[in-house]
Design an enzyme around this catalytic site. Structure first.
Site, PDB file in Angstrom:
ATOM      1  N   GLU A   1      22.819  23.550  33.914  1.00  0.00           N
ATOM      2  CA  GLU A   1      22.386  24.599  32.973  1.00  0.00           C
ATOM      3  C   GLU A   1      22.867  25.984  33.418  1.00  0.00           C
ATOM      4  OE1 GLU A   1      21.468  23.442  30.350  1.00  0.00           O
ATOM      5  OE2 GLU A   1      20.261  21.637  30.676  1.00  0.00           O
TER       6      GLU A   1
ATOM      7  N   HIS B   1      10.228  21.360  32.874  1.00  0.00           N
ATOM      8  CA  HIS B   1       9.877  20.338  31.885  1.00  0.00           C
ATOM      9  C   HIS B   1       8.360  20.147  31.846  1.00  0.00           C
ATOM     10  CE1 HIS B   1      14.102  18.243  32.532  1.00  0.00           C
ATOM     11  NE2 HIS B   1      14.205  19.453  31.996  1.00  0.00           N
TER      12      HIS B   1
HETATM   13  P1  13P Z   1      20.328  19.836  36.732  1.00  0.00           P
HETATM   14  O1  13P Z   1      19.910  18.804  37.746  1.00  0.00           O
HETATM   15  O2  13P Z   1      21.817  19.804  36.472  1.00  0.00           O
HETATM   16  O3  13P Z   1      19.827  21.212  37.084  1.00  0.00           O
HETATM   17  O4  13P Z   1      19.677  19.430  35.330  1.00  0.00           O
HETATM   18  C1  13P Z   1      18.291  19.318  35.196  1.00  0.00           C
HETATM   19  C2  13P Z   1      17.832  19.705  33.837  1.00  0.00           C
HETATM   20  O5  13P Z   1      16.657  19.992  33.668  1.00  0.00           O
HETATM   21  C3  13P Z   1      18.795  19.742  32.720  1.00  0.00           C
HETATM   22  O6  13P Z   1      18.255  20.385  31.610  1.00  0.00           O
HETATM   23 ZN    ZN Z   2      16.035  20.353  31.588  1.00  0.00          ZN
END
Ligand code: 13P
Ligand code: ZN
Length: 277
Positions: free
Chosen positions: A116, A142
């Site tokens: 991201e 999340h």
């Molecule tokens: P990364 O491990 O690449 O940071 O991705 C995690 C994520 O939350 C993607 O939206």
């Molecule tokens: Zn994510």
């Protein structure tokens, strides 16, 4: 000074671990970036390796040319940041065109910054344009309750802002500008970065439908606190909705206006429409 002795690195790691403890970072979920202050870069310069190879960011961020960022690695777990920071996080420098980055510290076992990175950097760029130099932190996680609401509320800024404002009296004071909402999109690329950064011109929070949330702030406390406040409000709404189909009473538009007056914040009228409880 060694990177790991710097206060901003300690603050960053503490925030990453706090997010893990909240349950917002299953597996490699989420990512965190901090725009390092010039004097902080100077203080750790001796520990940086400036011979790394320049790689494409996947978007261009000309206003960030020459800036340094502390970011989580792609595929790395937040739960490991505090015990193995050199493997989990890295410091990157942006080149003078704003199209490339190089790793100057960290990710000792290989890897690259978060997938991201385009969203993080474009959000930082938008915040510099909107707020000057003060905003330093972009945080993506999340959190389950906020994500759950993206399956039942209309995916609009008006719906999310107003519903979450109602859930705790402090909410309109903590996020008076409201909350942006990005419809479901493929993560990890420039398109979602453009959509998110467009919302970040107006808001400090952007929800990604069926995925998670982004928050922006001046420092670790404010950014974590903002995320925490939104997710707590979402948790209350999930509980309220689980108890009955409608609320029987709530905070009314005039009461928000009263609150805005007494706490000296501006609450845009577009969020204060008349509606059923
Ligand atoms: P990364 O491990 O690449 O940071 O991705 C995690 C994520 O939350 C993607 O939206
Ligand atoms: Zn994510």
């Amino acid at each position: 000074m060694k990177v790991l002795d710097a206060e901003f690195v300690k603050g960053y790691m503490r925030m990453a671990n706090d997010g893990w403890l909240e349950g917002w970072h299953e597996r490699n979920g989420g990512n965190l970036s901090y725009r390092i202050k010039k004097e902080e870069v100077e203080s750790i310069k001796e520990d940086l390796d400036m011979s790394g190879e320049w790689r494409e960011i996947g978007t261009t961020v000309p206003k960030l040319a020459g800036e340094f960022f502390l970011v989580t690695g792609s595929g790395k777990y937040f739960r490991n940041v505090i015990i193995n920071p050199e493997d989990s996080i890295c410091i990157i420098e942006i080149d003078e065109t704003g199209a490339k980055y190089r790793i100057c510290w960290g990710l000792v076992n290989g890897g690259k910054p978060t997938s991201e990175l385009p969203s993080h950097l474009m959000n930082h760029e938008v915040k510099i344009a909107a707020k000057g130099d003060s905003y330093r932190v972009i945080y993506h996680c999340h959190p389950a309750n906020t994500i759950a609401l993206t399956f039942v509320l209309p995916l609009t800024s008006e719906a999310f802002t107003r519903e979450l404002w109602e859930m705790a009296t402090e909410c309109p004071v903590v996020f008076p500008e409201g909350i942006g909402v990005v419809p479901w999109m493929v993560p990890g690329g420039r398109d979602i970065a453009v959509a998110t950064s467009e919302l970040m011109k107006e808001y400090d929070v952007a929800i990604w439908a069926h995925h998670g949330m982004f928050a922006a702030g001046q420092d670790f406390d404010l950014t974590f606190g903002l995320m925490h406040t939104v997710e707590k409000a979402a948790e209350i709404l999930v509980k309220v909705r689980s108890m009955q189909p409608y609320k029987t009473q709530t905070i009314k538009p005039d009461e928000f206006r009263q609150l805005a007056h007494d706490f000296n914040v501006t609450l845009p009228e577009k969020f204060l429409y008349e509606k059923q409880v």
